[in-house]
Motif scaffolding. Structure first.
Motif, short mmCIF file in Angstrom:
data_model
loop_
_atom_site.label_atom_id
_atom_site.label_comp_id
_atom_site.label_asym_id
_atom_site.label_seq_id
_atom_site.Cartn_x
_atom_site.Cartn_y
_atom_site.Cartn_z
N GLU A 130 0.81 -1.21 0.00
CA GLU A 130 0.00 0.00 0.00
C GLU A 130 0.85 1.27 0.00
O GLU A 130 0.57 2.22 -0.73
CB GLU A 130 -0.95 0.00 1.20
CG GLU A 130 -1.83 1.23 1.31
CD GLU A 130 -2.82 1.39 0.16
OE1 GLU A 130 -3.24 2.54 -0.09
OE2 GLU A 130 -3.15 0.38 -0.50
N TYR B 81 2.63 1.59 -3.33
CA TYR B 81 1.66 1.97 -4.35
C TYR B 81 1.40 3.48 -4.31
O TYR B 81 1.33 4.14 -5.36
CB TYR B 81 0.38 1.18 -4.10
CG TYR B 81 -0.84 1.63 -4.88
CD1 TYR B 81 -0.81 1.74 -6.26
CD2 TYR B 81 -2.03 1.91 -4.21
CE1 TYR B 81 -1.95 2.13 -6.97
CE2 TYR B 81 -3.16 2.30 -4.90
CZ TYR B 81 -3.12 2.42 -6.27
OH TYR B 81 -4.23 2.80 -6.96
N ARG C 231 -3.99 -0.20 -9.71
CA ARG C 231 -3.30 -0.72 -8.51
C ARG C 231 -2.63 -2.06 -8.80
O ARG C 231 -1.55 -2.35 -8.30
CB ARG C 231 -4.30 -0.87 -7.36
CG ARG C 231 -3.66 -1.36 -6.08
CD ARG C 231 -4.63 -1.47 -4.89
NE ARG C 231 -5.97 -1.05 -5.15
CZ ARG C 231 -7.02 -1.87 -5.15
NH1 ARG C 231 -6.86 -3.18 -4.94
NH2 ARG C 231 -8.24 -1.40 -5.36
N GLY D 65 1.05 -0.89 -8.67
CA GLY D 65 1.20 -1.27 -7.27
C GLY D 65 1.71 -2.70 -7.15
O GLY D 65 2.89 -2.94 -6.96
N TYR E 34 5.53 -4.12 -7.16
CA TYR E 34 5.92 -4.46 -5.79
C TYR E 34 6.46 -5.88 -5.69
O TYR E 34 7.51 -6.12 -5.08
CB TYR E 34 4.71 -4.28 -4.87
CG TYR E 34 4.94 -4.63 -3.43
CD1 TYR E 34 5.75 -3.85 -2.62
CD2 TYR E 34 4.32 -5.75 -2.86
CE1 TYR E 34 5.94 -4.17 -1.27
CE2 TYR E 34 4.50 -6.07 -1.53
CZ TYR E 34 5.31 -5.28 -0.75
OH TYR E 34 5.51 -5.60 0.58
#
Length: 525
Positions: A158, A161, A312, A316, A320
């Motif tokens: 999170e 992101y 996302r 994200g 990630y």
């Protein structure tokens, strides 16, 4: 075989392009000199067989490579292309690079960093002084992720992101605040799909002559390969991949926000984009994909929860997990924090099981080389977690069966998110769930041989007693995990006789599964 103009000219740089690097802007081609350089692309058995890849994935990669080589040659690039059935093929990337060096005597060799640690280790042994360039197709470099992770006590997607949103400006206001006043609309992505909702078809691409040639090659060379070869419809060119993306944005993205996490027995793709196979080999550019989705939101074609939920996943989660992979390898590939030891059941390959959800997802996977992320995480991944399947076997299965699977993205998603084998590096809690979750998010339980509301009877859903058995087995480990406090309390509040019955059913099921005499298997395919 050498294609392109002027094949008799002296060689300056040998530029190696891997099968998942079919992007014109790949780093190894950035300063290409048409007069003196040669691009090497090689189809090799080592890469086709290091895991038992789905036949459709092999076709996807080889066909995309051949189309890309032709596109380069059309630009006047000299391409040394080695086909799988070339009688002089050495069978390995290292062998083909060394053979090309011996034949062409280039002044230098340039490559782009690969997506898998094992390939990087091989690449380091190709020849002395190989220049390995960062893969600039990703929005966050490996070095950049290390800088972001440095000094942090815990790594959470999170926060990464949010930084990526600020860096790219995607779905940001002029005041540099997130659109809608929130970073994340995940809670608005979890609706169950009503039977009345019509799901648009995913655009498919009929094989052209090049792809048909590859299909026949794969059919001939991989006679015992996994999965169905018929019905190949993946895009193998950048043009078709962009058309597939446009089709998604026009027809399925509007429903993606609400039903991103839904599953349905009659709808293998639902509102998902199915762009990951093309994205992960380089036929699509991630930032361009996200800009197109953002534009659909800005024009009021889709709601914010649809655009944000999709973006996302790309800037994200995708970035990630790649960062985690390269930050923690090679040790990450050996982690087994929960001490899981069981072998992968045969039904992961065949789909022969009375558990309707597993049967549906595995059969879909065999047919399509595709399942969306909730099917992977909350059905096959969830079962593997609850049953204590060994991470090595589960990793290999996921890497084998999906057309979009490469270790940089597969390993953290499997060993980290699905299995919690990394002990919490990737996520703060195990994604364990009983049959109630599957029943809430799908229609799989309607015709299942098991009762999703029962945890101890002869027809009890295996996910139910395996879930509670998992909680009991790891109660001490999870005692300090705040996010696991509720299921632990619920387990401890159960009457002793019910807890004993649940654990007895789990032990019976797992013993039968290991013996191959039960554990949800069935005799019909």
């Amino acid at each position: 075989m050498m294609t392109g103009a002027g094949t008799e000219k002296p060689i300056g740089t040998l530029r190696v392009v891997l099968g998942d690097q079919v992007s014109p802007g790949i780093a190894s081609l950035e300063d290409l000199d048409l007069r003196y350089d040669v691009v090497l692309m090689a189809e090799v058995m080592d890469e086709c067989t290091y895991v038992p890849h789905h036949l459709k994935k092999i076709v996807l990669v080889l066909s995309a490579m051949r189309h890309f080589a032709r596109a380069l040659a059309a630009r006047g690039v000299r391409v040394r292309y080695v086909t799988l059935d070339d009688p002089d093929n050495t069978g390995s990337l290292r062998g083909e690079v060394r053979r090309a060096i011996a034949a062409l005597q280039p002044r230098r060799v340039v490559a782009t960093e690969p997506g898998e640690y094992r390939v990087l280790q091989d690449m380091l042994g190709w020849a002395e002084g190989v220049e390995i360039r960062p893969d600039t197709r990703f929005l966050c470099s490996i070095a950049g992720f290390r800088r972001w992770a440095g000094g942090r006590t815990g790594l959470r997607m999170e926060f990464f992101y949010r930084e990526m949103r600020r860096r790219t400006g995607l779905l940001m206001t002029p005041d540099n605040e997130p659109e809608g006043g929130r970073w994340n609309f995940d809670h608005e992505n979890r609706k169950r799909l009503p039977d009345s909702v019509a799901v648009p078809e995913v655009a498919g691409f009929a094989p052209d002559a090049v792809t048909l040639e590859v299909i026949e090659l794969v059919r001939r060379r991989f006679t015992n390969g996994f999965g169905a070869l018929d019905g190949f419809r993946f895009p193998v060119t950048a043009k078709d991949a962009r058309a597939g993306l446009e089709d998604f944005i026009a027809h399925r993205l509007p429903g993606f926000g609400d039903w991103q996490d839904a599953m349905h027995s009659g709808q293998p793709t639902l509102f998902h984009a199915v762009v990951s196979p093309a994205l992960n080999i380089g036929l699509l550019d991630p930032i361009a994909v996200c800009r197109a989705v953002e534009a659909a939101y800005r024009s009021a074609h889709v709601a914010l929860n649809a655009a944000e939920g999709f973006i996302r996943q790309i800037i994200g989660w995708r970035e990630y997990v790649r960062g985690i992979y390269w930050l923690r390898m090679p040790e990450y590939g050996t982690l087994n924090a929960l001490g899981a030891t069981r072998a992968l059941p045969e039904f992961y390959w065949s789909g022969r099981t009375d558990m309707a959800c597993i049967r549906h997802v595995v059969r879909q996977t065999r047919r399509d080389a595709y399942a969306h992320h909730i099917q992977r995480l909350m059905v096959t991944g969830n079962f593997a977690l609850l049953a204590g399947l060994h991470p090595d076997a589960v990793d290999e299965w996921y890497l084998s069966v999906y057309a979009d699977a490469y270790q940089w993205v597969e390993l953290p998603n499997t060993r980290g998110m699905a299995l919690f084998a990394d002990g919490g590096v990737l996520g703060s809690k195990p994604y364990a769930a009983s049959g109630a979750y599957i029943n809430r998010m799908s229609d799989y339980c309607r015709g299942c041989a098991y009762d999703v509301k029962d945890a101890t009877g002869p027809k009890a859903c295996p996910f139910n007693y395996l879930y509670w058995d998992f909680i009991a087995r790891h109660a001490a480990r999870f005692a300090s995990n705040v996010r696991m406090s509720m299921p632990l309390r619920n387990w401890e509040r159960m009457p002793a006789d019910r807890r004993a019955a649940i654990r007895a059913r789990a032990a019976e099921f797992l013993a039968a599964m290991e013996a191959g005499t039960g554990g949800g298997t069935c005799s019909t395919g």
